[in-house]
Design a protein around this motif. Structure first.
Motif, short mmCIF file in Angstrom:
data_model
loop_
_atom_site.label_atom_id
_atom_site.label_comp_id
_atom_site.label_asym_id
_atom_site.label_seq_id
_atom_site.Cartn_x
_atom_site.Cartn_y
_atom_site.Cartn_z
N GLN A 83 32.66 51.59 28.00
CA GLN A 83 33.66 52.65 27.86
C GLN A 83 33.58 53.61 29.05
O GLN A 83 34.61 54.03 29.58
CB GLN A 83 33.48 53.40 26.54
N ARG A 84 32.37 53.95 29.47
CA ARG A 84 32.20 54.82 30.64
C ARG A 84 32.73 54.12 31.89
O ARG A 84 33.43 54.72 32.71
CB ARG A 84 30.72 55.19 30.83
N ARG A 85 32.43 52.84 32.02
CA ARG A 85 32.88 52.08 33.19
C ARG A 85 34.40 51.98 33.21
O ARG A 85 35.02 52.10 34.26
CB ARG A 85 32.23 50.69 33.16
N PHE A 86 35.01 51.76 32.05
CA PHE A 86 36.48 51.71 31.97
C PHE A 86 37.07 53.04 32.40
O PHE A 86 38.06 53.08 33.14
CB PHE A 86 36.92 51.35 30.54
N ALA A 87 36.47 54.14 31.97
CA ALA A 87 36.94 55.46 32.38
C ALA A 87 36.87 55.61 33.90
O ALA A 87 37.77 56.20 34.51
CB ALA A 87 36.14 56.56 31.68
N MET A 88 35.82 55.07 34.51
CA MET A 88 35.70 55.11 35.97
C MET A 88 36.83 54.31 36.62
O MET A 88 37.44 54.76 37.60
CB MET A 88 34.35 54.57 36.43
N HIS A 89 37.12 53.13 36.07
CA HIS A 89 38.21 52.32 36.60
C HIS A 89 39.53 53.07 36.49
O HIS A 89 40.34 53.06 37.42
CB HIS A 89 38.32 50.99 35.85
N CYS A 90 39.75 53.74 35.38
CA CYS A 90 41.00 54.49 35.16
C CYS A 90 41.13 55.67 36.12
O CYS A 90 42.24 56.04 36.51
CB CYS A 90 41.07 55.00 33.73
N SER A 91 40.01 56.26 36.50
CA SER A 91 40.04 57.43 37.38
C SER A 91 40.14 57.04 38.86
O SER A 91 40.18 57.92 39.72
CB SER A 91 38.80 58.29 37.16
N GLY A 92 40.18 55.75 39.16
CA GLY A 92 40.28 55.31 40.54
C GLY A 92 38.94 55.09 41.22
O GLY A 92 38.88 54.73 42.39
N LYS A 93 37.86 55.32 40.49
CA LYS A 93 36.52 55.06 41.01
C LYS A 93 36.08 53.71 40.50
O LYS A 93 36.56 53.22 39.50
CB LYS A 93 35.55 56.15 40.55
N GLY A 94 35.15 53.11 41.17
CA GLY A 94 34.68 51.79 40.72
C GLY A 94 35.29 50.69 41.56
O GLY A 94 35.36 50.78 42.79
N ALA A 95 35.80 49.68 40.92
CA ALA A 95 36.28 48.48 41.61
C ALA A 95 37.56 48.71 42.41
O ALA A 95 38.49 49.36 41.94
CB ALA A 95 36.52 47.37 40.58
N ARG A 96 37.59 48.15 43.62
CA ARG A 96 38.79 48.19 44.46
C ARG A 96 39.93 47.40 43.85
O ARG A 96 41.08 47.59 44.20
CB ARG A 96 38.49 47.65 45.85
N PHE A 97 39.59 46.50 42.93
CA PHE A 97 40.58 45.67 42.23
C PHE A 97 41.74 46.53 41.70
O PHE A 97 42.89 46.10 41.72
CB PHE A 97 39.87 44.96 41.07
N PHE A 98 41.43 47.73 41.25
CA PHE A 98 42.43 48.59 40.61
C PHE A 98 43.18 49.49 41.57
O PHE A 98 44.02 50.27 41.16
CB PHE A 98 41.78 49.41 39.50
N HIS A 99 42.93 49.38 42.87
CA HIS A 99 43.66 50.20 43.84
C HIS A 99 45.12 49.78 43.91
O HIS A 99 45.99 50.61 44.11
CB HIS A 99 43.01 50.14 45.21
N SER A 100 45.40 48.49 43.76
CA SER A 100 46.79 48.01 43.85
C SER A 100 47.51 48.07 42.50
O SER A 100 48.73 48.14 42.46
CB SER A 100 46.83 46.59 44.40
N SER A 101 46.79 48.03 41.41
CA SER A 101 47.38 48.07 40.07
C SER A 101 46.39 48.74 39.14
O SER A 101 45.32 48.20 38.87
CB SER A 101 47.70 46.65 39.60
N PRO A 102 46.71 49.92 38.63
CA PRO A 102 45.76 50.70 37.83
C PRO A 102 45.29 49.99 36.55
O PRO A 102 46.02 49.19 35.97
CB PRO A 102 46.53 51.96 37.48
N ALA A 103 44.08 50.35 36.13
CA ALA A 103 43.53 49.85 34.87
C ALA A 103 44.36 50.40 33.72
O ALA A 103 44.71 51.58 33.70
CB ALA A 103 42.07 50.28 34.73
N GLN A 104 44.68 49.52 32.75
CA GLN A 104 45.51 49.93 31.61
C GLN A 104 44.75 49.94 30.29
O GLN A 104 44.91 50.84 29.50
CB GLN A 104 46.72 48.99 31.47
N ALA A 105 43.95 48.89 30.04
CA ALA A 105 43.29 48.79 28.74
C ALA A 105 42.01 47.98 28.84
O ALA A 105 41.94 46.99 29.58
CB ALA A 105 44.23 48.11 27.74
#
Length: 101
Positions: free
Chosen positions: A36-58
């Motif tokens: 859950q903490r890691r998902f929050a990081m993905h949602c905030s733009g921190k963490g994996a570069r994977f989400f730079h082109s398409s934001p984390a949704q769920a």
């Protein structure tokens, strides 16, 4: 979703393999001791570069593993699956998957 699980003294703390769906429908697979903490990081733009082109949704799938090595092995296995198989995994277990054996 539940909070991070604390392991009793002398036991390895559990790790988790998880899948996150991006806005474009792509699935990201990762491991964490607190998904859950890691998902929050993905949602905030921190963490994996994977989400730079398409934001984390769920956070769509979480599976508990006895330790980090087990989580890494399971992550590799899931990453080898085709997207259709990953979608079936999500449909069958969702974010409430039981620990792997």
């Amino acid at each position: 979703m539940s909070e991070a699980v604390e392991a009793p003294a002398g036991e390895a703390k559990p790790w988790f393999v998880y899948l996150v769906r991006a806005a474009n429908g792509a699935l990201y697979c990762g491991i964490s001791d607190d998904p859950q903490r890691r998902f929050a990081m993905h949602c905030s733009g921190k963490g994996a570069r994977f989400f730079h082109s398409s934001p984390a949704q769920a956070l769509v799938y979480v599976e508990a593993c006895p330790g980090k090595g087990d989580a890494l092995r399971r992550e590799r296995a899931i990453k080898r699956l085709k997207k259709v198989a990953k979608e079936q995994l999500i449909a069958m277990h969702g974010a409430d998957a039981t620990p792997s054996a």
